[in-house]
Design a protein around this motif. Sequence first.
Motif, PDB file in Angstrom:
ATOM      1  N   ARG A 176      -3.723   9.038   5.250  1.00 45.82           N
ATOM      2  CA  ARG A 176      -4.438   7.740   5.482  1.00 45.82           C
ATOM      3  C   ARG A 176      -3.352   7.026   6.562  1.00 45.82           C
ATOM      4  O   ARG A 176      -2.220   7.085   6.686  1.00 45.82           O
ATOM      5  N   HIS A 215      -4.095   3.146  -4.487  1.00 43.19           N
ATOM      6  CA  HIS A 215      -5.362   4.161  -4.561  1.00 43.19           C
ATOM      7  C   HIS A 215      -4.645   5.368  -4.493  1.00 43.19           C
ATOM      8  O   HIS A 215      -5.295   6.309  -5.240  1.00 43.19           O
ATOM      9  N   LEU A 217       1.037   8.622   4.316  1.00 41.88           N
ATOM     10  CA  LEU A 217       0.480   7.275   4.733  1.00 41.88           C
ATOM     11  C   LEU A 217       1.385   6.585   5.949  1.00 41.88           C
ATOM     12  O   LEU A 217       2.482   6.349   5.618  1.00 41.88           O
ATOM     13  N   VAL A 229      -2.819   2.905   7.946  1.00 40.86           N
ATOM     14  CA  VAL A 229      -3.143   1.621   7.697  1.00 40.86           C
ATOM     15  C   VAL A 229      -2.350   0.598   8.743  1.00 40.86           C
ATOM     16  O   VAL A 229      -1.249   1.172   9.186  1.00 40.86           O
ATOM     17  N   ALA A 261      -3.467   0.822  -0.352  1.00 40.58           N
ATOM     18  CA  ALA A 261      -3.268   2.217  -0.191  1.00 40.58           C
ATOM     19  C   ALA A 261      -2.490   3.172  -1.025  1.00 40.58           C
ATOM     20  O   ALA A 261      -2.761   4.090  -1.505  1.00 40.58           O
TER      21      ALA A 261
END
Length: 176
Positions: A45, A60, A9, A47, A57
Amino acid sequence: MEKAKFGVLTVSDRASRGEYEDISGKYIIEYLHEVVSSPFEVIYRIVPDERELIEGALIHMADVEGCCLILTTGGTGPAPRDVTPEATEAVCQKMLPGFGELMRQVSLQQVPTAILSRQTAGIRNSTLIINLPGRPQSIKLCLDAVFPAVPYCIELIGGPYITTYEHRLKAFRPQK
């Protein structure tokens, strides 16, 4: 052997808007391929630096995607929009401060501003979450320091058995 899922992330306003390439997140993925020898897949991902989006995030990736490990990059400094550690703490049941302590220790040997880093780590259910710095050189330094403990930690919290390429990095496991 069960295939592990690793979350990567990247927390960055500019990368999330496509203003620049996310070299840090891509570097983490390369690092995992270089070090981990057991089967895995990566959930990736990006963000922006918004606490609610970071928390969402992380939740999830852990609860829905089933990642046993989530590595974040970015948002660990002292600037007002740096909120990755707060988001991590908000979604974890247990914190593991030793990860941040070791990462700062090895980073301080390279650069005095490492004292400004607020990296941390914690556990959400059976997911280990580790906050990393934003620069690839710093990411490598930090991961080389803490990753030997990662496979055993994941095992202790109910995750899959993860092996490493021992010529590159030897995972620590206690003698039986």
